[in-house]
Design an enzyme around this catalytic site. Structure first.
Site, short mmCIF file in Angstrom:
data_model
loop_
_atom_site.label_atom_id
_atom_site.label_comp_id
_atom_site.label_asym_id
_atom_site.label_seq_id
_atom_site.Cartn_x
_atom_site.Cartn_y
_atom_site.Cartn_z
N ARG A 119 62.39 -52.16 1.54
CA ARG A 119 62.98 -52.37 0.22
C ARG A 119 64.26 -51.35 0.10
O ARG A 119 64.00 -50.05 0.74
CB ARG A 119 62.39 -52.61 -1.07
CG ARG A 119 61.58 -51.38 -1.31
CD ARG A 119 60.87 -51.46 -2.58
NE ARG A 119 60.39 -50.08 -3.05
CZ ARG A 119 59.66 -49.94 -4.06
NH1 ARG A 119 58.87 -51.05 -4.40
NH2 ARG A 119 59.34 -48.81 -4.54
N GLY B 288 59.94 -47.27 6.34
CA GLY B 288 59.87 -47.68 5.06
C GLY B 288 61.08 -48.54 4.49
O GLY B 288 61.55 -48.02 3.34
N TYR C 257 57.68 -33.21 -4.38
CA TYR C 257 58.91 -34.05 -3.65
C TYR C 257 59.83 -33.08 -3.15
O TYR C 257 60.33 -32.97 -1.95
CB TYR C 257 59.43 -34.87 -4.61
CG TYR C 257 60.39 -35.87 -4.20
CD1 TYR C 257 60.25 -36.86 -3.51
CD2 TYR C 257 61.71 -35.48 -4.53
CE1 TYR C 257 60.96 -37.90 -3.00
CE2 TYR C 257 62.77 -36.39 -3.99
CZ TYR C 257 62.46 -37.65 -3.36
OH TYR C 257 63.33 -38.50 -3.02
N LYS D 118 60.88 -32.32 0.58
CA LYS D 118 62.46 -32.56 0.99
C LYS D 118 62.98 -31.33 1.60
O LYS D 118 63.87 -31.36 2.39
CB LYS D 118 63.17 -33.35 -0.16
CG LYS D 118 62.53 -34.77 -0.50
CD LYS D 118 62.79 -35.77 0.71
CE LYS D 118 62.60 -36.83 0.15
NZ LYS D 118 62.61 -38.19 1.33
N ILE E 67 70.45 -42.74 -6.69
CA ILE E 67 70.71 -43.82 -6.05
C ILE E 67 69.96 -44.91 -6.82
O ILE E 67 68.80 -44.91 -6.97
CB ILE E 67 70.39 -44.02 -4.55
CG1 ILE E 67 70.76 -42.81 -3.85
CG2 ILE E 67 70.78 -45.36 -3.77
CD1 ILE E 67 72.48 -42.58 -3.88
N ASN F 5 63.08 -42.53 6.69
CA ASN F 5 63.47 -43.08 5.37
C ASN F 5 62.13 -43.05 4.69
O ASN F 5 62.22 -42.86 3.29
CB ASN F 5 64.33 -44.32 5.51
CG ASN F 5 64.12 -45.04 4.00
OD1 ASN F 5 65.32 -44.46 3.25
ND2 ASN F 5 63.44 -45.92 3.77
N ALA G 124 59.46 -29.85 -2.34
CA ALA G 124 58.72 -28.90 -1.42
C ALA G 124 58.81 -29.80 0.09
O ALA G 124 59.29 -29.25 0.99
CB ALA G 124 57.32 -28.53 -1.61
N SER H 45 66.88 -34.96 0.15
CA SER H 45 67.31 -35.40 -1.27
C SER H 45 68.03 -34.32 -1.92
O SER H 45 67.83 -33.16 -1.53
CB SER H 45 65.74 -35.84 -2.11
OG SER H 45 66.32 -35.82 -3.42
P1 NAD Z 1 61.77 -47.24 -2.49
O1 NAD Z 1 60.64 -46.84 -3.48
O2 NAD Z 1 62.51 -48.01 -3.06
O3 NAD Z 1 61.37 -47.61 -1.16
C1 NAD Z 1 60.57 -46.77 -0.31
C2 NAD Z 1 59.99 -47.76 0.68
O4 NAD Z 1 58.97 -46.96 1.45
C3 NAD Z 1 59.21 -49.01 0.09
O5 NAD Z 1 59.63 -50.18 0.77
C4 NAD Z 1 57.70 -48.69 0.34
O6 NAD Z 1 56.88 -49.66 0.59
C5 NAD Z 1 57.99 -47.66 1.89
N1 NAD Z 1 56.80 -46.83 1.89
C6 NAD Z 1 56.32 -46.15 1.03
N2 NAD Z 1 55.08 -45.23 1.47
C7 NAD Z 1 55.16 -45.57 2.68
C8 NAD Z 1 54.59 -45.16 3.92
N3 NAD Z 1 53.47 -44.11 3.84
N4 NAD Z 1 54.84 -45.52 4.97
C9 NAD Z 1 55.70 -46.50 5.20
N5 NAD Z 1 56.52 -46.98 4.45
C10 NAD Z 1 56.29 -46.52 3.17
O7 NAD Z 1 62.62 -45.74 -2.28
P2 NAD Z 1 64.25 -45.61 -2.17
O8 NAD Z 1 64.84 -45.10 -3.31
O9 NAD Z 1 64.52 -46.66 -1.44
O10 NAD Z 1 64.05 -44.03 -1.01
C11 NAD Z 1 64.12 -44.19 0.19
C12 NAD Z 1 64.32 -42.65 0.77
O11 NAD Z 1 65.36 -41.84 0.24
C13 NAD Z 1 63.19 -41.88 0.28
O12 NAD Z 1 62.90 -40.90 1.37
C14 NAD Z 1 63.34 -41.04 -0.70
O13 NAD Z 1 62.80 -39.80 -1.08
C15 NAD Z 1 65.03 -41.05 -0.37
N6 NAD Z 1 65.68 -40.35 -1.58
C16 NAD Z 1 65.90 -41.51 -2.65
C17 NAD Z 1 66.83 -41.37 -3.77
C18 NAD Z 1 67.12 -42.11 -4.87
O14 NAD Z 1 67.64 -41.94 -5.65
N7 NAD Z 1 66.63 -43.63 -4.62
C19 NAD Z 1 67.37 -40.17 -3.76
C20 NAD Z 1 67.17 -38.91 -2.89
C21 NAD Z 1 66.40 -39.32 -1.86
#
Ligand code: NAD
Length: 249
Positions: free
Chosen positions: A18, A15, A157, A161, A190, A92, A159, A144
């Site tokens: 982005r 993933g 989510y 994480k 983030i 990720n 569950a 998370s």
């Molecule tokens: P985001 O939505 O900005 O990016 C996620 C990326 O994953 C996207 O490019 C999307 O196309 C890709 N994706 C989605 N489903 C997919 C799949 N089935 N297979 C492959 N790729 C897939 O998310 P983010 O904020 O960059 O989050 C990244 C990770 O960090 C995630 O696991 C999220 O749960 C975790 N996270 C984020 C935050 C936050 O505040 N942004 C906080 C805690 C945890």
């Protein structure tokens, strides 16, 4: 830029088209690693692969959902063909489908579990079969703060994480004999496209609860993942490392 830190290593970041994943993939490449770029969005994956190639690293694109067992199998077949082995797996990829528990549909529940939990199982199980043949390796999972504290409207989510935390601790025990470390990073709030969808007034409420008084950046998370992926973190395993500005202490 210390390109020696991960020189000669091959890293898969799921993933990573982005957001946090993109920052992780770019940072690992800047540290010397070759990168397997995975995403469901082909355009963003190909664009990132071009940027990584411009850094002088090898990058291959393996698109497909981490929640699709066959797509994951195909991805790892390509990794073996192209690189022969894998050193670093960063789980990720993640999605949200928020709703209060009483209104949550089976579809919302299942989609999040399929990508955020089953996807980690599929990728990790397949990766371990490759990493096992070597005598070192790194697995870094994105959990998370929601998996640590729970959060309104995110029962699916949370569950998933929290499940990732369980996978991390168990796998750290199972893989220790191979000197493979398994850790999880727990971001707080983030600034990424995922959180951009949250209405401004809710964002401000969350930020008020963060002792450091601001959202984190994808680079904050990427720097931590870089460290955990390197030899410098060789004696850290089974840990859930928070990067949250003090949101959960
Ligand atoms: P985001 O939505 O900005 O990016 C996620 C990326 O994953 C996207 O490019 C999307 O196309 C890709 N994706 C989605 N489903 C997919 C799949 N089935 N297979 C492959 N790729 C897939 O998310 P983010 O904020 O960059 O989050 C990244 C990770 O960090 C995630 O696991 C999220 O749960 C975790 N996270 C984020 C935050 C936050 O505040 N942004 C906080 C805690 C945890």
């Amino acid at each position: 830029m210390n390109t020696d830190l991960l020189a000669g290593k091959v890293a898969l970041v799921t993933g990573c088209g982005r957001g946090i994943g993109k920052a992780i993939a770019t940072t690992l490449a800047q540290s010397g690693a070759d990168i397997v770029v995975n995403d469901i969005d082909v355009d963003s994956a190909e664009k990132l692969a071009g940027e990584i190639a411009a850094l002088g690293r090898n990058a291959i694109v393996c698109c497909g959902s981490v929640g699709d067992r066959q797509a994951v199998n195909a991805m790892f077949t390509t990794i073996v063909e192209e690189f022969g082995a894998l050193d670093i797996l960063v789980n990720n990829a993640g999605i949200t489908r928020d709703n209060m528990m009483l209104n949550m549909t089976d579809e919302e529940w299942n989609q999040v579990i399929q990508v955020n939990l089953n996807g980690v199982f599929y990728c990790t199980q397949t990766a371990v079969k490759m990493i096992n043949k070597q005598t070192s390796g790194r697995i870094v999972n994105l959990t998370s703060v929601t998996g640590q504290t729970g959060n309104l409207g995110q029962v699916n989510y949370a569950a998933a994480k929290a499940g990732v935390i369980g996978i991390t601790k168990t796998l750290a025990r199972e893989l220790a004999r191979y000197q493979i470390t398994v850790n999880a990073v727990a971001p707080g709030f983030i600034d990424t496209p995922m959180t951009a969808a949250i209405p401004d007034e809710i964002k401000q409420t969350v930020i008020k609860d963060i002792p450091l008084g601001r959202a984190g950046t994808p680079q904050n998370i990427a720097d931590l993942v870089k460290f955990l992926s390197s030899d410098k973190a060789a004696y850290i395993t089974g840990q859930i490392i928070s990067c949250n500005g003090g949101l959960y202490i």
